[in-house]
Design an enzyme around this catalytic site. Sequence first.
Site, mmCIF file in Angstrom:
data_model
loop_
_atom_site.group_PDB
_atom_site.id
_atom_site.type_symbol
_atom_site.label_atom_id
_atom_site.label_comp_id
_atom_site.label_asym_id
_atom_site.label_seq_id
_atom_site.Cartn_x
_atom_site.Cartn_y
_atom_site.Cartn_z
ATOM 1 N N ARG A 57 28.649 43.113 35.145
ATOM 2 C CA ARG A 57 29.916 43.015 34.955
ATOM 3 C C ARG A 57 30.451 43.712 33.484
ATOM 4 O O ARG A 57 31.740 44.456 33.719
ATOM 5 C CB ARG A 57 30.701 41.599 35.085
ATOM 6 C CG ARG A 57 30.220 41.072 36.331
ATOM 7 C CD ARG A 57 30.957 39.856 36.650
ATOM 8 N NE ARG A 57 30.465 39.233 37.877
ATOM 9 C CZ ARG A 57 30.954 38.154 38.499
ATOM 10 N NH1 ARG A 57 31.707 37.296 37.756
ATOM 11 N NH2 ARG A 57 30.477 37.630 39.761
ATOM 12 N N ASP A 169 44.924 28.824 35.053
ATOM 13 C CA ASP A 169 43.842 29.487 35.095
ATOM 14 C C ASP A 169 43.535 30.099 33.559
ATOM 15 O O ASP A 169 44.456 30.492 33.039
ATOM 16 C CB ASP A 169 43.539 30.305 36.285
ATOM 17 C CG ASP A 169 41.937 30.194 36.554
ATOM 18 O OD1 ASP A 169 41.602 29.500 37.539
ATOM 19 O OD2 ASP A 169 41.146 31.198 35.772
#
Length: 319
Positions: A57, A169
């Site tokens: 990633r 979040d």
Amino acid sequence: MTRSKTDSRSRAAASRLREMHDRHTLAPGLFSKFQQLIYRDSGIWLGSHKHALLTGRLARRLRLLGLGSMQEYYQLVIQPDQLHERAVMLDCITTNETHFFREPRHFDFLERHIFPKWQQDAATQQRSMRLRIWSAGCSSGEEPYSLAMLLLKHFPVDKGWELEVLATDISTRVLEKAREAIYPLEKAKEIPAEYLRAYMLKGKGERKGVMKASPDLHRVVRFARVNLHADSYPILGSFDLIFCRNVLIYFDQESKIKVIAGILRHLSPSGLLFVGHSEHLGQIAPNLKTVAPTIHALASSDSTFVAHTAAAGATAVHP
């Protein structure tokens, strides 16, 4: 072309590939540095089994930023003026899979045992007609929009109810998606038919194949970025319900204790905390008592109400 020239070019190409691979590989020592950085910023501990995930990633960020190595990227993100890039880094490592009306027993418990109590108390002026719910770790918005649908059905705004679902979040990427509130049409099967008809808009023309949350839902739900591992949250007031489901699984024991303590500072004295089915709070939050599996209340909350809901939960949560 002679064989020697061909072999030479092959060796040069192989060397370039090895060099590129080396630049995009996380040496054990550097992986440890990223582990510590991510843990300090978010409380999320990446075990050694996450080495390949982190490498893959972050490699995409290197290519996008035009950086030559993982070491260069690490030196970038530790700079004090790189708060945005650190947030992007955290986006890269978080997994955001969720569904509408996930863990339906929680919603059934609310409809059968909590909402009637709230309605009765409001009718006798024992509580206000303002309801606040916090979806902590809201991902791409399916949970807070599910909660908003439920509230709008049982507590109509035109009858004087004031509704708010705060959805938070740590990932700015999923918050952008949640605010947009556009979902593939195949997710419609997750939503009960009455809610689907009332609160989701089916796309047409260029929007064919997707659905969008209605303006009614947008009026109830608001989004904000909150790091649950922070010492304090940019949140005012308390909540009747807090949903923090399948979030604690990303934290180690010390971070879980910190996160739960922070969340409970915003739970109303008579409020309820909902966690995921695989998350157990016994050793983490001794100041909570279990109302039903995965549903908790403050130990100091009204004993009559908790006893009533606990008895209800024993039948509601189990089939």
